[in-house]
Design a protein around this motif. Structure first.
Motif, PDB file in Angstrom:
ATOM      1  N   LYS A  44       0.824  -1.216   0.000  1.00  0.00           N
ATOM      2  CA  LYS A  44       0.000   0.000   0.000  1.00  0.00           C
ATOM      3  C   LYS A  44       0.856   1.263   0.000  1.00  0.00           C
ATOM      4  O   LYS A  44       0.592   2.205  -0.754  1.00  0.00           O
ATOM      5  CB  LYS A  44      -0.942  -0.017   1.212  1.00  0.00           C
ATOM      6  N   SER A  45       1.885   1.289   0.848  1.00  0.00           N
ATOM      7  CA  SER A  45       2.750   2.476   0.906  1.00  0.00           C
ATOM      8  C   SER A  45       3.507   2.664  -0.404  1.00  0.00           C
ATOM      9  O   SER A  45       3.678   3.794  -0.880  1.00  0.00           O
ATOM     10  CB  SER A  45       3.732   2.355   2.076  1.00  0.00           C
ATOM     11  N   THR A  46       3.948   1.565  -0.994  1.00  0.00           N
ATOM     12  CA  THR A  46       4.643   1.658  -2.285  1.00  0.00           C
ATOM     13  C   THR A  46       3.709   2.177  -3.368  1.00  0.00           C
ATOM     14  O   THR A  46       4.107   2.992  -4.209  1.00  0.00           O
ATOM     15  CB  THR A  46       5.203   0.284  -2.695  1.00  0.00           C
ATOM     16  N   LEU A  47       2.463   1.737  -3.339  1.00  0.00           N
ATOM     17  CA  LEU A  47       1.486   2.226  -4.314  1.00  0.00           C
ATOM     18  C   LEU A  47       1.276   3.727  -4.152  1.00  0.00           C
ATOM     19  O   LEU A  47       1.228   4.472  -5.143  1.00  0.00           O
ATOM     20  CB  LEU A  47       0.163   1.476  -4.164  1.00  0.00           C
ATOM     21  N   LEU A  48       1.164   4.194  -2.904  1.00  0.00           N
ATOM     22  CA  LEU A  48       1.024   5.631  -2.669  1.00  0.00           C
ATOM     23  C   LEU A  48       2.223   6.391  -3.225  1.00  0.00           C
ATOM     24  O   LEU A  48       2.086   7.461  -3.828  1.00  0.00           O
ATOM     25  CB  LEU A  48       0.892   5.925  -1.171  1.00  0.00           C
ATOM     26  N   GLN A  49       3.418   5.844  -3.021  1.00  0.00           N
ATOM     27  CA  GLN A  49       4.629   6.511  -3.509  1.00  0.00           C
ATOM     28  C   GLN A  49       4.664   6.556  -5.035  1.00  0.00           C
ATOM     29  O   GLN A  49       5.124   7.535  -5.622  1.00  0.00           O
ATOM     30  CB  GLN A  49       5.860   5.813  -2.949  1.00  0.00           C
ATOM     31  N   MET A  50       4.163   5.517  -5.689  1.00  0.00           N
ATOM     32  CA  MET A  50       4.106   5.545  -7.151  1.00  0.00           C
ATOM     33  C   MET A  50       3.102   6.592  -7.625  1.00  0.00           C
ATOM     34  O   MET A  50       3.345   7.301  -8.609  1.00  0.00           O
ATOM     35  CB  MET A  50       3.747   4.156  -7.698  1.00  0.00           C
ATOM     36  N   ILE A  51       1.971   6.716  -6.940  1.00  0.00           N
ATOM     37  CA  ILE A  51       0.985   7.728  -7.306  1.00  0.00           C
ATOM     38  C   ILE A  51       1.562   9.130  -7.112  1.00  0.00           C
ATOM     39  O   ILE A  51       1.338  10.029  -7.920  1.00  0.00           O
ATOM     40  CB  ILE A  51      -0.304   7.539  -6.479  1.00  0.00           C
ATOM     41  N   ALA A  52       2.352   9.285  -6.039  1.00  0.00           N
ATOM     42  CA  ALA A  52       2.967  10.587  -5.756  1.00  0.00           C
ATOM     43  C   ALA A  52       4.115  10.907  -6.695  1.00  0.00           C
ATOM     44  O   ALA A  52       4.517  12.064  -6.826  1.00  0.00           O
ATOM     45  CB  ALA A  52       3.461  10.612  -4.311  1.00  0.00           C
ATOM     46  N   GLY A  53       4.669   9.876  -7.321  1.00  0.00           N
ATOM     47  CA  GLY A  53       5.815  10.083  -8.196  1.00  0.00           C
ATOM     48  C   GLY A  53       7.146   9.970  -7.496  1.00  0.00           C
ATOM     49  O   GLY A  53       8.193  10.259  -8.077  1.00  0.00           O
ATOM     50  N   THR A  54       7.143   9.523  -6.225  1.00  0.00           N
ATOM     51  CA  THR A  54       8.397   9.359  -5.483  1.00  0.00           C
ATOM     52  C   THR A  54       8.970   7.952  -5.632  1.00  0.00           C
ATOM     53  O   THR A  54      10.060   7.676  -5.143  1.00  0.00           O
ATOM     54  CB  THR A  54       8.193   9.670  -3.982  1.00  0.00           C
ATOM     55  N   ALA A  55       8.226   7.048  -6.289  1.00  0.00           N
ATOM     56  CA  ALA A  55       8.726   5.713  -6.627  1.00  0.00           C
ATOM     57  C   ALA A  55       8.299   5.414  -8.065  1.00  0.00           C
ATOM     58  O   ALA A  55       7.205   5.806  -8.491  1.00  0.00           O
ATOM     59  CB  ALA A  55       8.177   4.651  -5.681  1.00  0.00           C
ATOM     60  N   ARG A  56       9.179   4.729  -8.795  1.00  0.00           N
ATOM     61  CA  ARG A  56       8.895   4.426 -10.192  1.00  0.00           C
ATOM     62  C   ARG A  56       8.247   3.045 -10.334  1.00  0.00           C
ATOM     63  O   ARG A  56       8.711   2.086  -9.729  1.00  0.00           O
ATOM     64  CB  ARG A  56      10.186   4.446 -11.011  1.00  0.00           C
ATOM     65  N   PRO A  57       7.217   2.940 -11.173  1.00  0.00           N
ATOM     66  CA  PRO A  57       6.702   1.603 -11.492  1.00  0.00           C
ATOM     67  C   PRO A  57       7.669   0.888 -12.433  1.00  0.00           C
ATOM     68  O   PRO A  57       8.465   1.535 -13.124  1.00  0.00           O
ATOM     69  CB  PRO A  57       5.368   1.892 -12.178  1.00  0.00           C
ATOM     70  N   ASP A  58       7.606  -0.429 -12.468  1.00  0.00           N
ATOM     71  CA  ASP A  58       8.401  -1.192 -13.432  1.00  0.00           C
ATOM     72  C   ASP A  58       7.842  -1.029 -14.840  1.00  0.00           C
ATOM     73  O   ASP A  58       8.582  -1.068 -15.833  1.00  0.00           O
ATOM     74  CB  ASP A  58       8.419  -2.670 -13.054  1.00  0.00           C
ATOM     75  N   ARG A  59       6.547  -0.868 -14.921  1.00  0.00           N
ATOM     76  CA  ARG A  59       5.880  -0.690 -16.220  1.00  0.00           C
ATOM     77  C   ARG A  59       4.531  -0.012 -15.975  1.00  0.00           C
ATOM     78  O   ARG A  59       4.050   0.051 -14.848  1.00  0.00           O
ATOM     79  CB  ARG A  59       5.678  -2.026 -16.931  1.00  0.00           C
ATOM     80  N   GLY A  60       3.948   0.474 -17.058  1.00  0.00           N
ATOM     81  CA  GLY A  60       2.694   1.204 -16.935  1.00  0.00           C
ATOM     82  C   GLY A  60       2.939   2.625 -16.464  1.00  0.00           C
ATOM     83  O   GLY A  60       4.077   3.084 -16.353  1.00  0.00           O
ATOM     84  N   ARG A  61       1.853   3.324 -16.179  1.00  0.00           N
ATOM     85  CA  ARG A  61       2.001   4.704 -15.727  1.00  0.00           C
ATOM     86  C   ARG A  61       0.824   5.140 -14.869  1.00  0.00           C
ATOM     87  O   ARG A  61      -0.234   4.497 -14.856  1.00  0.00           O
ATOM     88  CB  ARG A  61       2.137   5.642 -16.925  1.00  0.00           C
ATOM     89  N   VAL A  62       1.075   6.241 -14.142  1.00  0.00           N
ATOM     90  CA  VAL A  62       0.046   6.872 -13.319  1.00  0.00           C
ATOM     91  C   VAL A  62      -0.337   8.185 -13.985  1.00  0.00           C
ATOM     92  O   VAL A  62       0.529   9.041 -14.231  1.00  0.00           O
ATOM     93  CB  VAL A  62       0.554   7.137 -11.889  1.00  0.00           C
ATOM     94  N   ILE A  63      -1.614   8.357 -14.290  1.00  0.00           N
ATOM     95  CA  ILE A  63      -2.107   9.565 -14.942  1.00  0.00           C
ATOM     96  C   ILE A  63      -2.921  10.354 -13.913  1.00  0.00           C
ATOM     97  O   ILE A  63      -3.859   9.814 -13.318  1.00  0.00           O
ATOM     98  CB  ILE A  63      -2.982   9.228 -16.155  1.00  0.00           C
TER      99      ILE A  63
END
Length: 217
Positions: A44-63
């Motif tokens: 959950k925390s990692t997902l929040l960080q990806m949404i915030a842009g402070t962690a990179r996903p391996d693939r795909g993107r957050v719009i």
């Protein structure tokens, strides 16, 4: 609005792989307070960080549409050699807000006393969380990302934090991680459950909580 498009994220761990996101396609609606549920270690925390842009996903993107906060309570982007006040000035410049106003707001809200003008490396984890909470509340975001922030500090500070957050939600949405179902019922109106890399959105909060509780059996 926040949309996850084919989002993928995993980590190598001893003995295998930990999957956080497995080709997730989902949307978080604007102006809603979403409870993000999942077992410990679900990501959950990692997902929040990806949404915030402070962690990179391996693939795909957050719009995203509108402004999104850094995770409230997460101080990982702060600089350890700078004081709390200096970190606030740095954040204010990044987000284009008045530096003096932000410093004054955070100093009053975080209640760090003399530590506010000491290097961050001298802070306890709770003090860092207070600083991160106050810094995020100092900026008017369209969506706040919250990771257990009101759990830090004494009872008076927790109540103060909760009241301030509720005030912000009058004009903004949020994605909230908390282990307290009572707290989530107070501030959220819908939910999403993260389980084994899959994310399921529920327009009804109680349905999301029921799904999460079934997963925990």
């Amino acid at each position: 609005m926040i949309r996850l498009q084919n989002l993928g994220k995993s980590f190598r761990v001893p003995g295998g792989e930990k999957i956080v996101a497995l080709d997730i396609c989902a949307s978080f609606p604007s102006g809603r307070s979403v409870a993000l549920l999942g077992r410990n270690g679900a990501g959950k925390s990692t997902l929040l960080q990806m949404i915030a842009g402070t962690a990179r996903p391996d693939r795909g993107r957050v719009i995203t549409r509108g402004s999104v906060s850094f995770p409230v309570g997460f101080a990982g982007s702060f600089h350890n050699d700078l004081t709390g006040a200096q970190n606030c000035r740095f954040i204010a410049r990044i987000y284009g807000v008045d530096t003096d106003e932000m410093v004054a707001f955070v100093e009053e809200t975080a209640e760090l006393g003399l530590h506010f003008r000491m290097p961050l490396r001298s802070y306890s984890s709770g003090m860092r969380a207070r600083l991160a909470f106050a810094a995020s509340m100092a900026i008017s975001f369209d969506t706040y990302l919250v990771d257990e922030i009101t759990a830090v500090g004494d009872a008076a500070f927790r109540e103060k934090s909760a009241a301030l957050f509720r005030d912000r939600l009058k004009e903004a949405g949020a994605i909230v991680v908390s282990h307290s179902m009572n707290q989530l019922r107070e501030i959220c109106d819908c939910g999403a459950v993260l389980e084994r890399g899959r994310l399921e959105f529920f327009d009804d909060l109680n349905a999301a909580i029921a799904c999460h509780e079934r997963n925990m059996l």
